[in-house]
Design a protein around this motif. Structure first.
Motif, PDB file in Angstrom:
ATOM      1  N   SER A 120      33.798  33.686  23.355  1.00  0.00           N
ATOM      2  CA  SER A 120      34.549  34.110  24.589  1.00  0.00           C
ATOM      3  C   SER A 120      35.169  32.951  25.342  1.00  0.00           C
ATOM      4  CB  SER A 120      33.825  35.114  25.406  1.00  0.00           C
ATOM      5  OG  SER A 120      34.593  35.372  26.547  1.00  0.00           O
ATOM      6  N   LEU A 121      34.042  32.089  25.595  1.00  0.00           N
ATOM      7  CA  LEU A 121      34.796  30.889  26.267  1.00  0.00           C
ATOM      8  C   LEU A 121      35.828  30.091  25.590  1.00  0.00           C
ATOM      9  CD1 LEU A 121      31.176  29.587  27.680  1.00  0.00           C
ATOM     10  CD2 LEU A 121      33.513  30.530  29.163  1.00  0.00           C
ATOM     11  N   GLU A 122      35.613  30.056  24.157  1.00  0.00           N
ATOM     12  CA  GLU A 122      36.563  29.281  23.046  1.00  0.00           C
ATOM     13  C   GLU A 122      38.037  30.097  23.438  1.00  0.00           C
ATOM     14  OE1 GLU A 122      37.950  26.185  20.787  1.00  0.00           O
ATOM     15  OE2 GLU A 122      35.945  26.540  21.467  1.00  0.00           O
ATOM     16  N   LEU A 123      37.681  31.361  23.160  1.00  0.00           N
ATOM     17  CA  LEU A 123      39.189  31.963  23.456  1.00  0.00           C
ATOM     18  C   LEU A 123      39.759  31.670  24.721  1.00  0.00           C
ATOM     19  CD1 LEU A 123      37.975  35.634  22.047  1.00  0.00           C
ATOM     20  CD2 LEU A 123      39.705  33.963  20.841  1.00  0.00           C
ATOM     21  N   GLU A 124      39.131  31.477  25.602  1.00  0.00           N
ATOM     22  CA  GLU A 124      39.702  31.407  27.136  1.00  0.00           C
ATOM     23  C   GLU A 124      40.095  30.037  27.308  1.00  0.00           C
ATOM     24  OE1 GLU A 124      36.801  32.750  29.959  1.00  0.00           O
ATOM     25  OE2 GLU A 124      36.541  34.489  28.873  1.00  0.00           O
ATOM     26  N   LYS A 125      39.734  29.166  26.463  1.00  0.00           N
ATOM     27  CA  LYS A 125      40.403  27.695  26.714  1.00  0.00           C
ATOM     28  C   LYS A 125      41.780  27.453  25.962  1.00  0.00           C
ATOM     29  CE  LYS A 125      35.751  25.307  26.001  1.00  0.00           C
ATOM     30  NZ  LYS A 125      34.922  24.437  25.156  1.00  0.00           N
ATOM     31  N   ALA A 126      42.221  28.638  24.984  1.00  0.00           N
ATOM     32  CA  ALA A 126      43.626  28.314  24.463  1.00  0.00           C
ATOM     33  C   ALA A 126      44.664  28.422  25.528  1.00  0.00           C
ATOM     34  CB  ALA A 126      43.716  29.651  23.806  1.00  0.00           C
ATOM     35  N   ASP A 127      45.478  27.534  25.125  1.00  0.00           N
ATOM     36  CA  ASP A 127      46.910  27.364  26.343  1.00  0.00           C
ATOM     37  C   ASP A 127      47.415  28.943  26.452  1.00  0.00           C
ATOM     38  OD1 ASP A 127      46.392  24.672  26.613  1.00  0.00           O
ATOM     39  OD2 ASP A 127      47.835  24.093  25.102  1.00  0.00           O
ATOM     40  N   THR A 128      47.594  29.515  25.553  1.00  0.00           N
ATOM     41  CA  THR A 128      47.906  30.959  25.568  1.00  0.00           C
ATOM     42  C   THR A 128      47.286  31.794  26.391  1.00  0.00           C
ATOM     43  OG1 THR A 128      47.189  31.637  23.641  1.00  0.00           O
ATOM     44  CG2 THR A 128      49.622  30.708  23.614  1.00  0.00           C
ATOM     45  N   ALA A 129      45.984  31.505  26.941  1.00  0.00           N
ATOM     46  CA  ALA A 129      45.107  32.285  27.635  1.00  0.00           C
ATOM     47  C   ALA A 129      44.859  31.911  28.936  1.00  0.00           C
ATOM     48  CB  ALA A 129      43.630  32.478  26.745  1.00  0.00           C
ATOM     49  N   ASP A 145      47.918  35.715  25.935  1.00  0.00           N
ATOM     50  CA  ASP A 145      46.846  36.556  24.607  1.00  0.00           C
ATOM     51  C   ASP A 145      45.573  37.034  24.934  1.00  0.00           C
ATOM     52  OD1 ASP A 145      48.725  35.765  22.591  1.00  0.00           O
ATOM     53  OD2 ASP A 145      47.725  33.764  22.356  1.00  0.00           O
ATOM     54  N   LEU A 146      45.367  36.782  26.202  1.00  0.00           N
ATOM     55  CA  LEU A 146      43.919  37.309  26.445  1.00  0.00           C
ATOM     56  C   LEU A 146      44.172  38.555  27.969  1.00  0.00           C
ATOM     57  CD1 LEU A 146      40.827  35.195  26.098  1.00  0.00           C
ATOM     58  CD2 LEU A 146      41.584  37.015  25.053  1.00  0.00           C
ATOM     59  N   GLN A 147      45.360  38.479  28.380  1.00  0.00           N
ATOM     60  CA  GLN A 147      45.792  39.260  29.610  1.00  0.00           C
ATOM     61  C   GLN A 147      44.733  39.106  30.889  1.00  0.00           C
ATOM     62  OE1 GLN A 147      46.643  43.141  28.081  1.00  0.00           O
ATOM     63  NE2 GLN A 147      48.825  42.461  27.699  1.00  0.00           N
ATOM     64  N   ALA A 148      44.449  37.823  30.939  1.00  0.00           N
ATOM     65  CA  ALA A 148      43.428  37.625  32.074  1.00  0.00           C
ATOM     66  C   ALA A 148      44.052  38.161  33.530  1.00  0.00           C
ATOM     67  CB  ALA A 148      43.153  36.159  32.369  1.00  0.00           C
ATOM     68  N   MET A 156      36.577  41.403  33.575  1.00  0.00           N
ATOM     69  CA  MET A 156      37.156  40.189  33.821  1.00  0.00           C
ATOM     70  C   MET A 156      36.690  39.306  32.741  1.00  0.00           C
ATOM     71  SD  MET A 156      38.852  40.819  36.566  1.00  0.00           S
ATOM     72  CE  MET A 156      38.785  42.038  38.074  1.00  0.00           C
ATOM     73  N   PRO A 157      37.636  38.297  32.377  1.00  0.00           N
ATOM     74  CA  PRO A 157      37.310  37.183  31.319  1.00  0.00           C
ATOM     75  C   PRO A 157      36.084  36.312  31.884  1.00  0.00           C
ATOM     76  CG  PRO A 157      39.320  36.519  32.363  1.00  0.00           C
ATOM     77  CD  PRO A 157      39.102  38.238  32.749  1.00  0.00           C
ATOM     78  N   LEU A 158      35.291  35.898  31.080  1.00  0.00           N
ATOM     79  CA  LEU A 158      34.152  35.045  31.656  1.00  0.00           C
ATOM     80  C   LEU A 158      34.608  33.890  32.587  1.00  0.00           C
ATOM     81  CD1 LEU A 158      31.068  34.422  31.801  1.00  0.00           C
ATOM     82  CD2 LEU A 158      31.145  33.326  29.660  1.00  0.00           C
ATOM     83  N   ARG A 159      35.327  33.132  32.202  1.00  0.00           N
ATOM     84  CA  ARG A 159      35.773  32.034  32.844  1.00  0.00           C
ATOM     85  C   ARG A 159      36.403  32.277  34.303  1.00  0.00           C
ATOM     86  NH1 ARG A 159      35.782  27.006  30.890  1.00  0.00           N
ATOM     87  NH2 ARG A 159      35.878  27.628  28.902  1.00  0.00           N
TER      88      ARG A 159
END
Length: 503
Positions: A236-245, A258-261, A389-392
């Motif tokens: 999950s943290l890896e996905l949130e590191k993406a520029d698009t997230a 991409d993650l609609q935070a 909510m996303p983790l980060r």
């Protein structure tokens, strides 16, 4: 002895529950003493409506400030640390309030209490949700926090009612000061607990995160569910590191990330804020006043009914805890909105024509509204906002959601009595709350996808773009969703495409 496994989670529930009893006590204690001669004497009554409304509602505005502080600096300290700081601040504010001999000192005390309350209400549901090992118990755990808040409110009203038979300044000072007892109990239970593993991993402290995961699952992170949980958190943290997230301001208006935070935070803010535009705080802060002044009941009867009404809230909250996972979050919220709209419409119509018979019927409708609110919009908005909510960004998103609660509560608690006291508005004020009860259901139907049965990390799959489903991190989160809740990856993607229209 080091506590591990289910007992660790139970201790977290006890600590969080006590913290929310503190919140409920603070929210309800003034409502039952505003009209007592002893309180009015100490505050040098008569006070104007503006002063009374500000004294009651400053707690809410200060709670908003506490939430904003957490949203800005949440990762500088752990979930547990913010809760401890919040309880200590509330103790200081309570001492100031209970020793007051004027509006200025009481205002200052309520302001300090509110800041501490903002810290606690922002972090306790997150702390409890992140300490849950079993997915099917997470919603019940967060729901229980709101049940404890309603227990706190009910206890405060009953203590207020009991103090009617006492004399002297203790009639109001004792109920206000007793909040310290709940804060001390909260500190006693949360002090021995660790912080959550998700906080440690988000802060880049994997060793500490491993230690807590091993305690939660009572096994090493190189085997079984503990290993899977660690991999999911890291994925999950890896996905949130993406520029698009990343979180971008423009996405709060139209989220194409991409993650609609931003959309997830926005949904939590609207949902929790909406739960306080439906009349929640207006009803519970001024319960005794509503029964006594607007419905025309005798003071003792009004005080007793206020205690009974908050007891109904507590009982229905606990019923909601028991059956939380039997229905999806959406069904609880949509059904609640329908029931609340019906009963509030009846209440509004009845108080528009004052009289003994209509007053009794209006009181009954208010009880029915509370019984529907108790297991639905009372707790489920907290559950849902803590989950999506996303983790980060969880500390930011949930704190902002709770901050919207306090802003809306402040508006209603401050402006509501002023509007009702205006002879040109009066009972029509309740039409405002009725409108938001009616709008609540459609908002959930169109904007809130179901989250029941998924881990906090698996919820990312509901919101992420189709392109991200092909990443290794996303595939890690898809490992056993079908076996856990009967939903395939394709069904989750279909849910995402259906809900994308609400972006």
């Amino acid at each position: 002895m080091v506590v591990v496994g289910d007992q660790l989670y139970r201790n977290a529930l006890i600590a969080g529950g006590l913290g929310f009893i503190t919140f409920g006590w603070d929210a309800g204690v003034l409502g039952g003493i505003l009209l007592t001669p002893e309180f009015q004497s100490a505050m040098k009554f008569p006070g104007d409506t503006w002063t009374i409304s500000m004294t009651t509602s400053i707690f809410l505005l200060a709670s908003w400030l506490g939430c904003i502080i957490v949203s800005c600096f949440g990762l500088f300290a752990g979930r547990r640390t913010w809760i401890i700081m919040g309880e200590i601040i509330q103790i200081v504010g309570t001492i100031i309030s209970a020793s007051s001999y004027g509006w200025g000192q009481l205002l200052a005390g309520r302001l300090v209490i509110g800041i501490g309350n903002g810290f606690c209400t922002s972090m306790i549901p997150v702390f409890v949700a992140e300490m849950a090992v079993h997915v099917h118990k997470r919603g019940q755990g967060v729901n229980l926090m709101i049940g404890c808040a309603s227990i706190g409110t009910a206890l405060a009203y009953w203590v207020d009612f009991g103090m009617v038979f006492a004399s002297g300044q203790a009639v109001w000072r004792f109920p206000v000061a007793f909040q310290i007892f709940w804060s001390l109990l909260t500190l006693a239970f949360i002090w021995p607990l660790p912080d959550t593993p998700r906080y440690y991993f988000a802060k880049g402290l994997p060793e500490e995160g491993d230690v807590v995961l091993e305690r939660m699952f009572n096994q090493t992170t190189s085997e079984g569910p503990a290993e899977t949980a660690k991999k999911d958190i890291l994925a999950s943290l890896e996905l949130e590191k993406a520029d698009t997230a990343r979180l971008r301001i423009k996405d709060f208006f139209w989220d194409t990330s991409d993650l609609q935070a931003a959309r997830r935070i926005r949904t939590g803010v609207i949902l929790v804020g909406g739960a306080y535009l439906i009349g929640t705080n207006m009803i519970f802060y001024y319960m005794t006043t509503i029964f006594q002044v607007y419905i025309g009941l005798e003071p003792l009867t009004a005080s007793g009914l206020a205690g009974a009404a908050t007891t109904v809230l507590a009982i229905t909250n606990i019923i909601g805890v028991i059956f939380m996972e039997k229905l999806g979050r959406r069904k609880w919220l949509i059904g609640g909105a329908i029931g609340q709209s019906i009963f509030l419409a009846a209440f509004t119509g009845l108080i528009s024509t004052p009289g003994e018979a209509t007053g009794a019927a209006a009181a009954a409708m208010l009880f029915c509204w509370i019984a529907v609110f108790g297991p639905t919009w009372g707790p489920v908005t907290y559950v849902y906002a803590s989950e999506i909510m996303p983790l980060r960004y969880r500390h930011i998103g949930f704190a902002l959601s709770i901050s919207s609660q306090w802003v809306m509560a402040f508006v209603t608690v401050f402006a509501g009595p002023i509007a009702i006291a205006d002879e040109n508005v009066g009972w029509k004020t309740w039409i405002w709350f009725l409108v938001f009860n009616v709008l609540a259901g459609p908002f959930v139907y169109f904007c809130c996808p179901e989250t029941r049965g998924r881990s906090l990390e698996e919820i990312d799959l509901i919101f992420m773009s189709e392109s991200m489903h092909n990443t290794d991190a996303a595939k890690q989160l898809e490992h056993d969703i079908g076996s856990q809740n009967g939903s395939s990856v394709e069904e989750i993607q279909e849910t995402h495409s259906v809900e994308k229209s609400a972006v």
